[in-house]
Design a protein around this motif. Sequence first.
Motif, PDB file in Angstrom:
ATOM      1  N   LYS A 110       0.828  -1.203   0.000  1.00  0.00           N
ATOM      2  CA  LYS A 110       0.000   0.000   0.000  1.00  0.00           C
ATOM      3  C   LYS A 110       0.865   1.257   0.000  1.00  0.00           C
ATOM      4  O   LYS A 110       0.579   2.224  -0.740  1.00  0.00           O
ATOM      5  N   GLU A 111       1.928   1.248   0.804  1.00  0.00           N
ATOM      6  CA  GLU A 111       2.840   2.396   0.816  1.00  0.00           C
ATOM      7  C   GLU A 111       3.409   2.632  -0.580  1.00  0.00           C
ATOM      8  O   GLU A 111       3.486   3.767  -1.060  1.00  0.00           O
ATOM      9  N   LYS A 112       3.797   1.550  -1.241  1.00  0.00           N
ATOM     10  CA  LYS A 112       4.331   1.661  -2.598  1.00  0.00           C
ATOM     11  C   LYS A 112       3.269   2.188  -3.554  1.00  0.00           C
ATOM     12  O   LYS A 112       3.549   3.036  -4.412  1.00  0.00           O
ATOM     13  N   TRP A 113       2.048   1.719  -3.416  1.00  0.00           N
ATOM     14  CA  TRP A 113       0.951   2.171  -4.276  1.00  0.00           C
ATOM     15  C   TRP A 113       0.735   3.679  -4.107  1.00  0.00           C
ATOM     16  O   TRP A 113       0.583   4.408  -5.095  1.00  0.00           O
ATOM     17  N   VAL A 114       0.743   4.142  -2.862  1.00  0.00           N
ATOM     18  CA  VAL A 114       0.516   5.568  -2.599  1.00  0.00           C
ATOM     19  C   VAL A 114       1.616   6.405  -3.263  1.00  0.00           C
ATOM     20  O   VAL A 114       1.333   7.385  -3.967  1.00  0.00           O
ATOM     21  N   GLU A 115       2.868   6.003  -3.039  1.00  0.00           N
ATOM     22  CA  GLU A 115       3.964   6.772  -3.625  1.00  0.00           C
ATOM     23  C   GLU A 115       3.932   6.689  -5.155  1.00  0.00           C
ATOM     24  O   GLU A 115       4.177   7.691  -5.840  1.00  0.00           O
ATOM     25  N   ASP A 116       3.620   5.508  -5.684  1.00  0.00           N
ATOM     26  CA  ASP A 116       3.540   5.358  -7.143  1.00  0.00           C
ATOM     27  C   ASP A 116       2.464   6.260  -7.741  1.00  0.00           C
ATOM     28  O   ASP A 116       2.638   6.826  -8.830  1.00  0.00           O
ATOM     29  N   GLN A 117       1.333   6.397  -7.029  1.00  0.00           N
ATOM     30  CA  GLN A 117       0.266   7.266  -7.525  1.00  0.00           C
ATOM     31  C   GLN A 117       0.730   8.723  -7.569  1.00  0.00           C
ATOM     32  O   GLN A 117       0.497   9.437  -8.551  1.00  0.00           O
ATOM     33  N   TRP A 118       1.386   9.147  -6.500  1.00  0.00           N
ATOM     34  CA  TRP A 118       1.877  10.520  -6.465  1.00  0.00           C
ATOM     35  C   TRP A 118       2.917  10.772  -7.556  1.00  0.00           C
ATOM     36  O   TRP A 118       3.004  11.865  -8.117  1.00  0.00           O
ATOM     37  N   ARG A 119       3.700   9.741  -7.848  1.00  0.00           N
ATOM     38  CA  ARG A 119       4.775   9.897  -8.845  1.00  0.00           C
ATOM     39  C   ARG A 119       4.309   9.601 -10.271  1.00  0.00           C
ATOM     40  O   ARG A 119       5.110   9.635 -11.205  1.00  0.00           O
ATOM     41  N   ASN A 120       3.031   9.283 -10.422  1.00  0.00           N
ATOM     42  CA  ASN A 120       2.494   8.959 -11.753  1.00  0.00           C
ATOM     43  C   ASN A 120       3.237   7.802 -12.416  1.00  0.00           C
ATOM     44  O   ASN A 120       3.528   7.822 -13.619  1.00  0.00           O
ATOM     45  N   MET A 121       3.555   6.801 -11.604  1.00  0.00           N
ATOM     46  CA  MET A 121       4.140   5.577 -12.153  1.00  0.00           C
ATOM     47  C   MET A 121       3.031   4.766 -12.827  1.00  0.00           C
ATOM     48  O   MET A 121       2.024   4.460 -12.185  1.00  0.00           O
ATOM     49  N   PRO A 122       3.196   4.409 -14.097  1.00  0.00           N
ATOM     50  CA  PRO A 122       2.111   3.712 -14.786  1.00  0.00           C
ATOM     51  C   PRO A 122       1.836   2.314 -14.261  1.00  0.00           C
ATOM     52  O   PRO A 122       0.712   1.815 -14.350  1.00  0.00           O
ATOM     53  N   THR A 123       2.862   1.637 -13.718  1.00  0.00           N
ATOM     54  CA  THR A 123       2.657   0.299 -13.154  1.00  0.00           C
ATOM     55  C   THR A 123       3.473   0.171 -11.870  1.00  0.00           C
ATOM     56  O   THR A 123       4.432   0.939 -11.660  1.00  0.00           O
ATOM     57  N   PRO A 124       3.165  -0.802 -11.014  1.00  0.00           N
ATOM     58  CA  PRO A 124       3.975  -1.017  -9.817  1.00  0.00           C
ATOM     59  C   PRO A 124       5.425  -1.401 -10.143  1.00  0.00           C
ATOM     60  O   PRO A 124       6.320  -1.187  -9.339  1.00  0.00           O
ATOM     61  N   GLN A 125       5.623  -1.972 -11.342  1.00  0.00           N
ATOM     62  CA  GLN A 125       6.956  -2.431 -11.730  1.00  0.00           C
ATOM     63  C   GLN A 125       7.832  -1.311 -12.312  1.00  0.00           C
ATOM     64  O   GLN A 125       9.051  -1.466 -12.422  1.00  0.00           O
ATOM     65  N   THR A 126       7.233  -0.201 -12.679  1.00  0.00           N
ATOM     66  CA  THR A 126       7.964   0.848 -13.404  1.00  0.00           C
ATOM     67  C   THR A 126       9.185   1.340 -12.645  1.00  0.00           C
ATOM     68  O   THR A 126      10.271   1.512 -13.225  1.00  0.00           O
ATOM     69  N   GLY A 127       9.036   1.579 -11.361  1.00  0.00           N
ATOM     70  CA  GLY A 127      10.156   2.076 -10.564  1.00  0.00           C
ATOM     71  C   GLY A 127      11.344   1.124 -10.590  1.00  0.00           C
ATOM     72  O   GLY A 127      12.497   1.551 -10.685  1.00  0.00           O
ATOM     73  N   ARG A 128      11.060  -0.183 -10.505  1.00  0.00           N
ATOM     74  CA  ARG A 128      12.138  -1.177 -10.560  1.00  0.00           C
ATOM     75  C   ARG A 128      12.803  -1.172 -11.936  1.00  0.00           C
ATOM     76  O   ARG A 128      14.028  -1.213 -12.045  1.00  0.00           O
ATOM     77  N   HIS A 129      12.001  -1.114 -12.993  1.00  0.00           N
ATOM     78  CA  HIS A 129      12.580  -1.092 -14.345  1.00  0.00           C
ATOM     79  C   HIS A 129      13.461   0.150 -14.530  1.00  0.00           C
ATOM     80  O   HIS A 129      14.543   0.068 -15.118  1.00  0.00           O
ATOM     81  N   LEU A 130      13.021   1.298 -14.013  1.00  0.00           N
ATOM     82  CA  LEU A 130      13.824   2.521 -14.129  1.00  0.00           C
ATOM     83  C   LEU A 130      15.142   2.380 -13.376  1.00  0.00           C
ATOM     84  O   LEU A 130      16.201   2.757 -13.879  1.00  0.00           O
ATOM     85  N   SER A 131      15.082   1.831 -12.161  1.00  0.00           N
ATOM     86  CA  SER A 131      16.312   1.688 -11.380  1.00  0.00           C
ATOM     87  C   SER A 131      17.234   0.639 -11.992  1.00  0.00           C
ATOM     88  O   SER A 131      18.456   0.682 -11.812  1.00  0.00           O
ATOM     89  N   ASN A 132      16.656  -0.313 -12.725  1.00  0.00           N
ATOM     90  CA  ASN A 132      17.457  -1.345 -13.390  1.00  0.00           C
ATOM     91  C   ASN A 132      17.948  -0.908 -14.770  1.00  0.00           C
ATOM     92  O   ASN A 132      18.671  -1.662 -15.428  1.00  0.00           O
ATOM     93  N   HIS A 133      17.513   0.266 -15.223  1.00  0.00           N
ATOM     94  CA  HIS A 133      17.873   0.769 -16.555  1.00  0.00           C
ATOM     95  C   HIS A 133      17.541  -0.271 -17.624  1.00  0.00           C
ATOM     96  O   HIS A 133      18.328  -0.530 -18.534  1.00  0.00           O
ATOM     97  N   VAL A 134      16.372  -0.867 -17.479  1.00  0.00           N
ATOM     98  CA  VAL A 134      15.937  -1.874 -18.443  1.00  0.00           C
ATOM     99  C   VAL A 134      14.528  -1.534 -18.900  1.00  0.00           C
ATOM    100  O   VAL A 134      13.709  -1.035 -18.120  1.00  0.00           O
ATOM    101  N   GLU A 135      14.255  -1.777 -20.163  1.00  0.00           N
ATOM    102  CA  GLU A 135      12.960  -1.435 -20.736  1.00  0.00           C
ATOM    103  C   GLU A 135      11.913  -2.466 -20.313  1.00  0.00           C
ATOM    104  O   GLU A 135      12.200  -3.664 -20.238  1.00  0.00           O
ATOM    105  N   ALA A 136      10.709  -1.976 -20.073  1.00  0.00           N
ATOM    106  CA  ALA A 136       9.626  -2.866 -19.639  1.00  0.00           C
ATOM    107  C   ALA A 136       9.400  -3.978 -20.662  1.00  0.00           C
ATOM    108  O   ALA A 136       9.096  -5.123 -20.299  1.00  0.00           O
ATOM    109  N   GLU A 137       9.562  -3.650 -21.952  1.00  0.00           N
ATOM    110  CA  GLU A 137       9.321  -4.657 -22.999  1.00  0.00           C
ATOM    111  C   GLU A 137      10.343  -5.792 -22.911  1.00  0.00           C
ATOM    112  O   GLU A 137      10.030  -6.944 -23.224  1.00  0.00           O
TER     113      GLU A 137
END
Length: 606
Positions: free
Chosen positions: A247-274
């Motif tokens: 839930k904490e992650k969901w709240v922060e993701d909403q504020w940050r306009n992250m399109p999916t729960p996984q987006t933050g991890r993909h960004l930190s991994n420098h890897v494309e979602a596809e």
Amino acid sequence: MPLPFPVFDAAQTGGADGLGDLPEWNLDDLYAGEDAPELTRDMEWLEEACASFAADYEGKLAGLDAAQMLDCVQRYEEIDVIGGRIMSFAGLRYYQNTTDGDRAKFFSDCQDAITRFTTPLVFYSLEINRIDDDALAGLFATNTDLARYKPVFDRLRAMRPHQLSDELEKFLHDQSVVGAAAWNKLFDETIAGLEFTVDGETLNIEGTLNLLTDPDRAKREAASRELARVFNNNIKLFARVHNTLAKEKWVEDQWRNMPTPQTGRHLSNHVEAEVVEALRNAVVAAYPQLSHRYYALKAKWMGLDTLQVWDRNAPLPIEETRLVNWAEARETVMDAYAGFDPEMAKIAEPFFDKGWIDAAVKPGKAPGAFAHPTVTTVHPYVMLNYLGKPRDVMTLAHELGHGVHQVLAAGQGELLSSTPLTLAETASVFGEMLTFRKLLDAAKTDTERKVLLAGKVEDMINTVVRQIAFYDFECKLHAARAEGELTPEDINALWMSVQAESLGPVFEFMPGYETFWAYIPHFVHSPFYVYAYAFGDGLVNALYAVYEEGDAAFQAKYFDMLRAGGSKHHTDLLAPFGLDATDPNFWAKGLSMISGFIDELEAMEG
């Protein structure tokens, strides 16, 4: 600041006594103790350095010339080193005994102090992200020393669309110690303090998980049922931890306009979602050719129509039960490393000789294994729970691979050395593969070869199939939590949905297995981390195929890749080997190595 929590590799399993002298950490290279004058000095320096950095630069980054920006970045890097050194010392002491109240307090106090000291630095990334693209490009063009840090700026600026106001970012920074970090500690302390009774013996979680590889099927069953009993008794707490963190992650993701729960991890991994989706889909499509096919073979070898969960990691009936002492484990791994390149063994040697490994199982010690890079001005430390099974040798090879990678990457400096999680597993899995191939080449009989192949296939299934099933579980968990509070039964059902699909029809699942999500530390410490294992395994399988083809320059290219640390994207790192992870066929190549091993095992049946 670097994460004070290392990412744990999967829980190990092993044997008992007769292991020889197991090494323990000597943390003096960080600090001699809690009361070391150098630690007091560094704490005082850090507080003043953060305050003076903010006084000198806050509100001014956009107006700096290239030389001034370089000075700013290098001052920030020095702050990162000192803060990371303090937290590495506090964290490593804590993981040696998570049930020691003094160590836990010291860890928390350090965390609180450094969070307070570094709050004035929150402006840094926010202001960098407000600098105009052309202006920043102009700075890089006029100063090559600054241009070296471009990957750091690129990573920061990848978060531009998800950046909050300065005030909110500072609030989240201050609040972190009573948010996710606090729930992480509750989870760690609860897991470390659990007690299990099997056949009249009281064990911690590491010792109980160890029994899942015992040759005695009754003992494996007893351990599995005891794990289920204890997990079930604590399931409300574990469900609360997961509900709160998701839930904490969901709240922060909403504020940050992250399109999916996984987006933050993909960004930190420098890897494309596809790319991650292609990996996930390739593995799931391969379940029937990998795990389903292998476990059907294993059931046949064990003379069973169906497998129970306590048979998943059972030794084969033809497997010799033997203990690998520490000296033999060291020799095996070091010979494999030296066979690849003497330089690799030379880099690994100090880990054994200078107190950089903590190997013994001890009360309160964190379960599993990790290699923690600490900071680039010191050296990594490796934690194991070594109990003497042949697979523990592979864990040593794995963690030592991380350590070698971290030593080589340290030359990039603090801000550029850290690899994204997707590439962090490269050297570790490659080290395992070198060790496995050396053992396989030395096999004297078909039976020995069969046992080695089967063990490697099981390890690869655990690394690829199991971790992608974990990833699917997390995806389902976070999606369901977005709709409302989850009961323990809800989480149990999500867990079972991926277990049945990934393990295959030969398995039956005992009552209570539905709670086995509860002890996996990755779900708590690093949401969506787990696909990095499958990424690393597939990448290494493809790399190893290039190595086997006899590229004379392979070793030089390999060391260059490790030295690059986090300074290059995966496409640039793999290009010298003729590999491309964005190619949909890339993952199929990696998976074909596993299916090829299973082919060989099936042929042995003929």
